[in-house]
Motif scaffolding. Sequence first.
Motif, PDB file in Angstrom:
ATOM      1  N   LEU A 109      60.393  43.131  80.496  1.00 12.56           N
ATOM      2  CA  LEU A 109      59.228  43.042  79.631  1.00 12.56           C
ATOM      3  C   LEU A 109      58.064  42.525  80.453  1.00 12.56           C
ATOM      4  O   LEU A 109      58.186  41.506  81.137  1.00 12.56           O
ATOM      5  CB  LEU A 109      59.520  42.083  78.466  1.00 12.56           C
ATOM      6  N   SER A 110      56.949  43.249  80.386  1.00 13.63           N
ATOM      7  CA  SER A 110      55.741  42.793  81.062  1.00 13.63           C
ATOM      8  C   SER A 110      55.275  41.502  80.398  1.00 13.63           C
ATOM      9  O   SER A 110      55.316  41.371  79.181  1.00 13.63           O
ATOM     10  CB  SER A 110      54.660  43.873  80.965  1.00 13.63           C
ATOM     11  N   ARG A 111      54.844  40.534  81.183  1.00 13.12           N
ATOM     12  CA  ARG A 111      54.444  39.224  80.647  1.00 13.12           C
ATOM     13  C   ARG A 111      53.354  39.336  79.578  1.00 13.12           C
ATOM     14  O   ARG A 111      53.277  38.502  78.694  1.00 13.12           O
ATOM     15  CB  ARG A 111      53.958  38.309  81.765  1.00 13.12           C
ATOM     16  N   GLY A 112      52.534  40.347  79.634  1.00 15.72           N
ATOM     17  CA  GLY A 112      51.457  40.505  78.661  1.00 15.72           C
ATOM     18  C   GLY A 112      51.891  41.106  77.340  1.00 15.72           C
ATOM     19  O   GLY A 112      51.134  41.104  76.372  1.00 15.72           O
ATOM     20  N   ASP A 113      53.117  41.612  77.267  1.00 11.89           N
ATOM     21  CA  ASP A 113      53.607  42.249  76.048  1.00 11.89           C
ATOM     22  C   ASP A 113      54.378  41.246  75.192  1.00 11.89           C
ATOM     23  O   ASP A 113      54.991  40.326  75.706  1.00 11.89           O
ATOM     24  CB  ASP A 113      54.531  43.427  76.376  1.00 11.89           C
ATOM     25  N   ASN A 114      54.370  41.475  73.883  1.00 11.68           N
ATOM     26  CA  ASN A 114      55.116  40.612  72.972  1.00 11.68           C
ATOM     27  C   ASN A 114      56.501  41.137  72.668  1.00 11.68           C
ATOM     28  O   ASN A 114      57.363  40.410  72.206  1.00 11.68           O
ATOM     29  CB  ASN A 114      54.353  40.422  71.659  1.00 11.68           C
ATOM     30  N   GLN A 115      56.716  42.435  72.884  1.00  4.49           N
ATOM     31  CA  GLN A 115      58.029  43.016  72.623  1.00  4.49           C
ATOM     32  C   GLN A 115      58.237  44.208  73.546  1.00  4.49           C
ATOM     33  O   GLN A 115      57.279  44.798  74.028  1.00  4.49           O
ATOM     34  CB  GLN A 115      58.166  43.436  71.167  1.00  4.49           C
ATOM     35  N   PRO A 116      59.494  44.558  73.802  1.00  2.00           N
ATOM     36  CA  PRO A 116      59.792  45.687  74.692  1.00  2.00           C
ATOM     37  C   PRO A 116      59.233  47.002  74.138  1.00  2.00           C
ATOM     38  O   PRO A 116      59.034  47.152  72.932  1.00  2.00           O
ATOM     39  CB  PRO A 116      61.319  45.732  74.717  1.00  2.00           C
ATOM     40  N   ALA A 117      58.999  47.945  75.037  1.00  3.21           N
ATOM     41  CA  ALA A 117      58.554  49.281  74.634  1.00  3.21           C
ATOM     42  C   ALA A 117      59.600  49.893  73.711  1.00  3.21           C
ATOM     43  O   ALA A 117      60.796  49.782  73.948  1.00  3.21           O
ATOM     44  CB  ALA A 117      58.353  50.159  75.866  1.00  3.21           C
ATOM     45  N   ASN A 118      59.168  50.534  72.629  1.00  4.19           N
ATOM     46  CA  ASN A 118      60.121  51.041  71.642  1.00  4.19           C
ATOM     47  C   ASN A 118      60.387  52.534  71.748  1.00  4.19           C
ATOM     48  O   ASN A 118      61.034  53.097  70.895  1.00  4.19           O
ATOM     49  CB  ASN A 118      59.652  50.693  70.226  1.00  4.19           C
ATOM     50  N   ASP A 119      59.906  53.185  72.780  1.00  4.04           N
ATOM     51  CA  ASP A 119      60.186  54.605  72.983  1.00  4.04           C
ATOM     52  C   ASP A 119      61.696  54.778  73.138  1.00  4.04           C
ATOM     53  O   ASP A 119      62.337  54.086  73.907  1.00  4.04           O
ATOM     54  CB  ASP A 119      59.461  55.086  74.235  1.00  4.04           C
ATOM     55  N   MET A 120      62.279  55.691  72.401  1.00  7.98           N
ATOM     56  CA  MET A 120      63.729  55.878  72.420  1.00  7.98           C
ATOM     57  C   MET A 120      64.220  56.647  73.646  1.00  7.98           C
ATOM     58  O   MET A 120      65.403  56.763  73.858  1.00  7.98           O
ATOM     59  CB  MET A 120      64.189  56.611  71.153  1.00  7.98           C
ATOM     60  N   ASN A 121      63.338  57.170  74.449  1.00 12.37           N
ATOM     61  CA  ASN A 121      63.739  57.989  75.589  1.00 12.37           C
ATOM     62  C   ASN A 121      63.313  57.361  76.906  1.00 12.37           C
ATOM     63  O   ASN A 121      62.277  57.709  77.461  1.00 12.37           O
ATOM     64  CB  ASN A 121      63.138  59.397  75.465  1.00 12.37           C
ATOM     65  N   PRO A 122      64.110  56.423  77.431  1.00 15.37           N
ATOM     66  CA  PRO A 122      63.756  55.852  78.731  1.00 15.37           C
ATOM     67  C   PRO A 122      63.853  56.923  79.819  1.00 15.37           C
ATOM     68  O   PRO A 122      64.618  57.874  79.715  1.00 15.37           O
ATOM     69  CB  PRO A 122      64.796  54.757  78.937  1.00 15.37           C
ATOM     70  N   ARG A 123      63.043  56.752  80.844  1.00 16.22           N
ATOM     71  CA  ARG A 123      63.014  57.710  81.952  1.00 16.22           C
ATOM     72  C   ARG A 123      63.512  57.017  83.214  1.00 16.22           C
ATOM     73  O   ARG A 123      63.024  55.959  83.588  1.00 16.22           O
ATOM     74  CB  ARG A 123      61.587  58.220  82.145  1.00 16.22           C
ATOM     75  N   LEU A 124      64.507  57.628  83.868  1.00 17.38           N
ATOM     76  CA  LEU A 124      65.020  57.116  85.139  1.00 17.38           C
ATOM     77  C   LEU A 124      63.933  57.272  86.189  1.00 17.38           C
ATOM     78  O   LEU A 124      63.361  58.348  86.323  1.00 17.38           O
ATOM     79  CB  LEU A 124      66.259  57.905  85.540  1.00 17.38           C
ATOM     80  N   ILE A 125      63.657  56.177  86.917  1.00 20.67           N
ATOM     81  CA  ILE A 125      62.675  56.292  87.988  1.00 20.67           C
ATOM     82  C   ILE A 125      63.276  56.029  89.364  1.00 20.67           C
ATOM     83  O   ILE A 125      62.736  56.490  90.359  1.00 20.67           O
ATOM     84  CB  ILE A 125      61.450  55.388  87.757  1.00 20.67           C
ATOM     85  N   ALA A 126      64.402  55.320  89.419  1.00 18.41           N
ATOM     86  CA  ALA A 126      65.030  55.079  90.720  1.00 18.41           C
ATOM     87  C   ALA A 126      66.483  54.660  90.518  1.00 18.41           C
ATOM     88  O   ALA A 126      66.823  54.033  89.521  1.00 18.41           O
ATOM     89  CB  ALA A 126      64.287  53.989  91.486  1.00 18.41           C
ATOM     90  N   SER A 127      67.312  55.019  91.486  1.00 20.64           N
ATOM     91  CA  SER A 127      68.712  54.594  91.441  1.00 20.64           C
ATOM     92  C   SER A 127      69.226  54.371  92.857  1.00 20.64           C
ATOM     93  O   SER A 127      68.739  54.963  93.819  1.00 20.64           O
ATOM     94  CB  SER A 127      69.579  55.624  90.710  1.00 20.64           C
ATOM     95  N   GLY A 128      70.201  53.503  92.944  1.00 22.58           N
ATOM     96  CA  GLY A 128      70.818  53.200  94.221  1.00 22.58           C
ATOM     97  C   GLY A 128      72.182  52.564  93.986  1.00 22.58           C
ATOM     98  O   GLY A 128      72.602  52.381  92.853  1.00 22.58           O
ATOM     99  N   TYR A 129      72.858  52.244  95.077  1.00 27.38           N
ATOM    100  CA  TYR A 129      74.142  51.570  94.949  1.00 27.38           C
ATOM    101  C   TYR A 129      74.320  50.550  96.065  1.00 27.38           C
ATOM    102  O   TYR A 129      73.653  50.600  97.098  1.00 27.38           O
ATOM    103  CB  TYR A 129      75.312  52.553  94.902  1.00 27.38           C
ATOM    104  N   PHE A 130      75.234  49.633  95.818  1.00 28.19           N
ATOM    105  CA  PHE A 130      75.561  48.555  96.742  1.00 28.19           C
ATOM    106  C   PHE A 130      77.062  48.557  96.939  1.00 28.19           C
ATOM    107  O   PHE A 130      77.813  48.651  95.968  1.00 28.19           O
ATOM    108  CB  PHE A 130      75.077  47.232  96.140  1.00 28.19           C
ATOM    109  N   ASP A 131      77.511  48.460  98.189  1.00 24.25           N
ATOM    110  CA  ASP A 131      78.936  48.425  98.501  1.00 24.25           C
ATOM    111  C   ASP A 131      79.454  47.010  98.276  1.00 24.25           C
ATOM    112  O   ASP A 131      79.364  46.152  99.146  1.00 24.25           O
ATOM    113  CB  ASP A 131      79.151  48.872  99.944  1.00 24.25           C
ATOM    114  N   ASP A 132      79.979  46.763  97.085  1.00 26.23           N
ATOM    115  CA  ASP A 132      80.433  45.436  96.692  1.00 26.23           C
ATOM    116  C   ASP A 132      81.678  44.998  97.459  1.00 26.23           C
ATOM    117  O   ASP A 132      81.889  43.810  97.684  1.00 26.23           O
ATOM    118  CB  ASP A 132      80.719  45.429  95.187  1.00 26.23           C
TER     119      ASP A 132
END
Length: 122
Positions: free
Chosen positions: A48-71
């Motif tokens: 949540l951006s500090r300036g917002d009072n509540q999370p964005a309510n759009d039902m369709n989040p968009r993937l912008i980046a992905s990665g993995y870590f070798d645990d």
Amino acid sequence: MQDDWRSLTDNEKRIVKKLLFGMDIPPSWEIQEYVGHEIDEYGSLALLSRGDNQPANDMNPRLIASGYFDDDNQTAILGPRVEMILFEKNGVLSELQIFRSDRSPLKREIDPDKIFMIEQRQ
């Protein structure tokens, strides 16, 4: 804003920065301006951006980046990995999803310098 929102740890900020590295990001994605709260046992975060009072309510989040870590830090090609997926909704970061591919607990803290990038979308 709910009471369980908190400042992001330095490591959480570094993970997001690693996933966004090299992208031409809008000012609304500047991670220093975000708070989060954990949404599962792996450390996934609603953002949540500090300036917002509540999370964005759009039902369709968009993937912008992905990665993995070798645990496991093994040399095997296939094996459990910690997956990380960063989403945005309505032009702001909305979630950092973290999970281990075999659903077992993480064995160590994620090292952002050892994240392998899978995909980035602008």
